[in-house]
Design a protein around this motif. Structure first.
Motif, PDB file in Angstrom:
ATOM      1  N   HIS A 179       0.827  -1.211   0.000  1.00 17.96           N
ATOM      2  CA  HIS A 179       0.000   0.000   0.000  1.00 17.96           C
ATOM      3  C   HIS A 179       0.862   1.263   0.000  1.00 17.96           C
ATOM      4  O   HIS A 179       0.568   2.227  -0.713  1.00 17.96           O
ATOM      5  CB  HIS A 179      -0.932  -0.014   1.211  1.00 17.96           C
ATOM      6  CG  HIS A 179      -2.017  -1.035   1.120  1.00 17.96           C
ATOM      7  ND1 HIS A 179      -1.802  -2.381   1.345  1.00 17.96           N
ATOM      8  CD2 HIS A 179      -3.333  -0.922   0.800  1.00 17.96           C
ATOM      9  CE1 HIS A 179      -2.930  -3.047   1.188  1.00 17.96           C
ATOM     10  NE2 HIS A 179      -3.880  -2.180   0.855  1.00 17.96           N
ATOM     11  N   LEU A 214      -5.331  -1.715  -4.039  1.00 15.12           N
ATOM     12  CA  LEU A 214      -4.304  -0.675  -4.022  1.00 15.12           C
ATOM     13  C   LEU A 214      -4.784   0.585  -4.731  1.00 15.12           C
ATOM     14  O   LEU A 214      -4.443   1.702  -4.333  1.00 15.12           O
ATOM     15  CB  LEU A 214      -3.018  -1.190  -4.670  1.00 15.12           C
ATOM     16  CG  LEU A 214      -2.338  -2.361  -3.958  1.00 15.12           C
ATOM     17  CD1 LEU A 214      -1.107  -2.803  -4.729  1.00 15.12           C
ATOM     18  CD2 LEU A 214      -1.972  -1.994  -2.523  1.00 15.12           C
ATOM     19  N   ARG A 281      -7.768  -0.035   5.040  1.00 12.11           N
ATOM     20  CA  ARG A 281      -7.135  -0.283   3.745  1.00 12.11           C
ATOM     21  C   ARG A 281      -7.355  -1.713   3.272  1.00 12.11           C
ATOM     22  O   ARG A 281      -7.225  -1.994   2.076  1.00 12.11           O
ATOM     23  CB  ARG A 281      -5.639   0.022   3.830  1.00 12.11           C
ATOM     24  CG  ARG A 281      -5.312   1.496   3.942  1.00 12.11           C
ATOM     25  CD  ARG A 281      -3.872   1.731   4.325  1.00 12.11           C
ATOM     26  NE  ARG A 281      -3.611   1.323   5.707  1.00 12.11           N
ATOM     27  CZ  ARG A 281      -2.442   1.470   6.326  1.00 12.11           C
ATOM     28  NH1 ARG A 281      -1.416   1.997   5.680  1.00 12.11           N
ATOM     29  NH2 ARG A 281      -2.294   1.084   7.584  1.00 12.11           N
TER      30      ARG A 281
END
Length: 382
Positions: A179, A214, A281
């Motif tokens: 990330h 991503l 995330r």
């Protein structure tokens, strides 16, 4: 007097509940079925080509061994040869490898352009839109070559410069290494857009599978940092959550080329513990703040454990006021997007759909999007 069965007599100490349970006629649950039978004929032929290459189950291998296994890109080449078709990649005027600065050393990248650079003495060409592309592979496997066909298709169909970026992979580099690299490469691309022949005001992020994760988290990071936002996010069967009990995980637990056991293996390799699974995330549709993100173009496949991820993400984005255009493709599996359209018509349809939506976003003025602010806490009186 009716004789009691030996099994029932043994269960008497357990009481009536045990006896009833022993006599119940509920069938034992069956293992999930292989959903390959739902594949359309072209997809099934590609899956047969993949099987002919004898891949080992990735979830039984080390990461190093898994990276050497044949995948869908190899199956496409195998099928092309069997059909007597050329296996050369889709031609583009510019395809060149480069390195860009990363968080722990240079990152490999590949630049694709649908137009020739101007020759000496010629006037400069108009700047093209830019797509920063992240490949899939569960944050563990695959590379620029594995997803070369997808990047070429996007450059040709969207008439955009594509910067395909490799990133650090697990288990050597745990979350959030990939990330961090994805965001760093996006910022580098924006800062160096002119050198790439691209317009920094017309940038999109696109990714497949783990790369789809991503792509959206890079846009989230840009929003939080008040950096230039992409005008669109192309999310192709994205990893968008950490719940492996969704309908598509259950229905496609035994699917190919991606199954539920592989996804558990990827998560185990990339994360350091259960707490990280709740990081926004990774658990995007469950925990992330999605307001203020740019247009999302989402592609999902029917025979894919990640189908529900994409659909749930689309719902959450819409609820957050984000423009969403989504398309689900029946009869195809994970990894179908980059297949040669000569072999898989659905791949060509998805490539044109994604490119068309990106072109529409590139044609609009870049939006001014302000990151959402946290709610103010009431100030106590007196």
């Amino acid at each position: 007097m009716t004789m009691m069965s030996r099994r029932a007599s043994l269960l008497l100490p357990m009481g009536l509940a045990g006896l009833v349970a022993a006599c119940a006629t509920e069938p034992m649950p069956l293992p999930p079925a292989d959903p390959t039978g739902k594949a359309d004929p072209q997809m099934r032929a590609l899956l047969e080509s993949l099987q002919a290459l004898n891949p080992k189950p990735i979830e039984t291998l080390s990461a190093e061994e898994a990276r050497r296994q044949p995948g869908m890109a190899d199956a496409v080449k195998h099928r092309l040869r069997a059909q007597g078709l050329p296996v050369a990649p889709r031609p583009l005027p510019v395809v060149r490898d480069l390195e860009i600065p990363g968080n722990a050393g240079p990152l490999m990248a590949r630049l694709y352009s649908p137009v020739e650079p101007p020759r000496a003495g010629q006037p400069p060409r108009a700047l093209l839109p830019l797509i920063v592309y992240y490949h899939g592979g569960g944050f563990v496997i695959a590379d620029l070559d594995t997803y070369d066909a997808s990047a070429r298709a996007l450059a040709a169909e969207a008439q955009a410069v594509v910067l395909s970026v490799h990133y650090r992979q697990a288990p050597e580099n745990k979350f959030p290494s990939a990330h961090d690299d994805a965001y760093t490469s996006y910022i580098w691309a924006v800062q160096n857009a002119a050198q790439l022949g691209a317009d920094l005001s017309r940038v999109a992020v696109v990714g497949e599978s783990a790369g789809g994760n991503l792509a959206i988290t890079t846009a989230m990071s840009a929003r939080e940092a008040r950096a230039p936002l992409p005008v669109a996010m192309g999310l192709i069967y994205p990893v968008a959550g950490t719940d492996m009990t969704t309908p598509s995980y259950r229905e496609n637990a035994m699917a190919k080329p991606l199954n539920a056991a592989m996804m558990r293996w990827f998560v185990e390799k990339y994360t350091s513990g259960p707490a990280e699974l709740q990081d926004p995330r990774l658990n995007v549709y469950g925990r992330a703040e999605l307001r203020g993100l740019p247009k999302a173009v989402i592609v999902t496949a029917e025979i894919d454990p990640l189908r529900s991820d994409g659909m749930m993400l689309a719902d959450k984005l819409r609820a957050a006021g984000v423009q969403v255009v989504a398309q689900d493709y029946p009869g195809v599996t994970h990894e179908f997007f980059g297949a040669d359209p000569q072999l898989l018509a659905r791949a060509g349809e998805a490539q044109r759909f994604m490119a068309g939506e990106l072109r529409s976003a590139f044609a609009l003025p870049a939006p001014t999007i302000v990151p959402p602010q946290p709610p103010r806490r009431p100030v106590p009186r007196g």
